[in-house]
Write an enzyme that holds these catalytic residues in place. Structure first.
Site, PDB file in Angstrom:
ATOM      1  CG  ASP A 198      -0.175  -4.157   2.384  1.00  0.00           C
ATOM      2  OD1 ASP A 198       0.387  -3.518   1.480  1.00  0.00           O
ATOM      3  OD2 ASP A 198      -0.480  -3.675   3.489  1.00  0.00           O
ATOM      4  CB  SER A 253       3.262   1.048   6.355  1.00  0.00           C
ATOM      5  OG  SER A 253       1.965   1.111   6.865  1.00  0.00           O
ATOM      6  N   GLY A 281       3.565   5.255   9.703  1.00  0.00           N
ATOM      7  CA  GLY A 281       4.947   5.362   9.260  1.00  0.00           C
ATOM      8  C   GLY A 281       5.724   4.073   9.417  1.00  0.00           C
ATOM      9  CB  SER A 298      -0.349  -4.865   6.609  1.00  0.00           C
ATOM     10  OG  SER A 298      -1.426  -4.334   5.863  1.00  0.00           O
ATOM     11  CG  HIS A 302      -0.364   0.172   2.525  1.00  0.00           C
ATOM     12  ND1 HIS A 302      -0.041  -0.885   3.351  1.00  0.00           N
ATOM     13  CD2 HIS A 302      -0.003   1.295   3.211  1.00  0.00           C
ATOM     14  CE1 HIS A 302       0.475  -0.427   4.485  1.00  0.00           C
ATOM     15  NE2 HIS A 302       0.513   0.888   4.428  1.00  0.00           N
TER      16      HIS A 302
END
Length: 367
Positions: free
Chosen positions: A249, A326, A324, A341, A219
């Protein structure tokens, strides 16, 4: 220069042989652990220094026992967890005749109603109905502790879950409806940071080094239009190989010649390989916002319904994270588990590393 690494992994390092499984305990298995992992686990799991080392060693054994036993049980395998109280694998089976063999392998045994494949089939049915599922449903997935599939719904919206469950046509006795305190959100952050930037504004965290660059959350690319990439120092980082979101993802970046992917995390922890640690095992994550945090692995094969789209096949943890983080990784011992994720204040989900690597066609960098 060396690229900043924010990775994750799980512990599993023993040899298995024999009819069901015979286990040899490794001498240490923790010689490559960075010292930061031990105090983080002490802080977040409430353990002493020696308890951390003992737990990691027992998890090494338990995970390898589980891998061998599950392969032998086949369709009779019901799931597995790590029992922190006993330091053993807790293996479920639908075949009562297998109990003795499981115990002989050094694991605890439990006879359950549903096989792991039956539970995964229920998850698949829910996934097929994702496009028409009500907004109040926040996700679903296998809970190996209870041998059920959990269906999560926002508090006060139980009727929506009941209606969705009835429409699915699955065996209701295989499903437990649970309340969710909030809708999960992705942990990408549209502001400056110290990891890597997309388009000069969005920030995510590097996951694991690959032989050509690194893997991260899909993402981070999909929701930013796959913008240009720069490192934490502002220098050009490379280019996207691919990014995929929703349903899965994961993403991969090919770094340019100014960056050298290394088989370690940004605090020096070596990455030896990847594994699939059992529910209940300890795990730590590194992210560009919250740094090193630790907890335990929860339910697997989770479908998480973000507002931006549903991601399937994820693993839940109780590890703290924030916007942040991720793309950052999870590690226990020296073995990769997955890339972060998203989640909410009580749960963080990661996408398994095996799927991320195969989906991007990349190879984990190991030492």
């Amino acid at each position: 220069m060396k690229i900043a690494r924010l990775f994750g992994a799980a512990a599993a390092a023993v040899m298995t042989t024999g009819a069901l499984v015979s286990v040899a305990v490794p001498a240490s298995g923790q010689d490559l652990l960075n010292p930061d992992i031990v105090p983080a686990m002490q802080r977040d799991l409430g353990l002493t220094h020696d308890q951390v080392l003992t737990r990691l060693k027992s998890e090494d054994v338990a995970n390898k026992v589980t891998e061998a036993v599950s392969a032998t049980l086949g369709d009779a395998f019901g799931g597995a967890t790590y029992n922190a109280a006993t330091g053993k694998a807790h293996i479920q089976t639908t075949d009562a005749a297998s109990v003795g063999k499981i115990q002989a392998s050094g694991a605890e045994a439990e006879v359950v109603k549903f096989s792991a494949r039956q539970l995964d089939s229920t998850v698949d049915r829910f996934k097929a109905l994702d496009a028409t599922a009500p907004y109040a449903i926040t996700g679903w997935g296998v809970d190996s502790v209870t041998n059920r599939v959990t269906l999560s719904v926002l508090q006060g919206q139980r009727a929506a879950a009941d209606a969705f469950l009835a429409r699915s046509g699955v065996d209701k006795s295989s499903v437990t409806i649970v309340d969710a305190t909030a809708k999960p959100t992705l942990h990408a952050n549209i502001r400056g940071g110290d990891a890597y930037y997309i388009g000069g504004s969005a920030r995510c965290s590097v996951g694991f080094a690959t032989t050509t660059g690194f893997v991260t959350a899909g993402h981070c690319g999909a929701l930013t239009g796959g913008g240009s990439l720069t490192g934490s120092n502002g220098a050009a980082l490379g280019s996207w190989i691919t990014y995929r979101f929703p349903d899965v993802d994961y993403a991969a970046v090919r770094t340019n010649s100014s960056w050298t992917p290394v088989a370690q995390m940004n605090n020096g922890t070596a990455v030896r390989g990847s594994s699939n640690a059992a529910t209940g095992s300890s795990v730590c994550k590194a992210g560009s916002t919250t740094g090193w945090t630790c907890g335990t692995i929860g339910a697997k094969n989770q479908s998480v319904r973000y507002s931006e789209g549903t991601v399937n096949g994820m693993t839940a943890t109780n590890v703290h994270s924030a916007a942040g983080d991720s793309g950052g990784g999870f590690i226990a011992g020296n073995y990769a588990q997955g890339v972060l994720s998203g989640g909410n204040t009580s749960v963080t989900y990661f996408y398994p590393i095996a799927g991320a690597l195969s989906g991007t066609g990349t190879t984990l960098k190991t030492s």
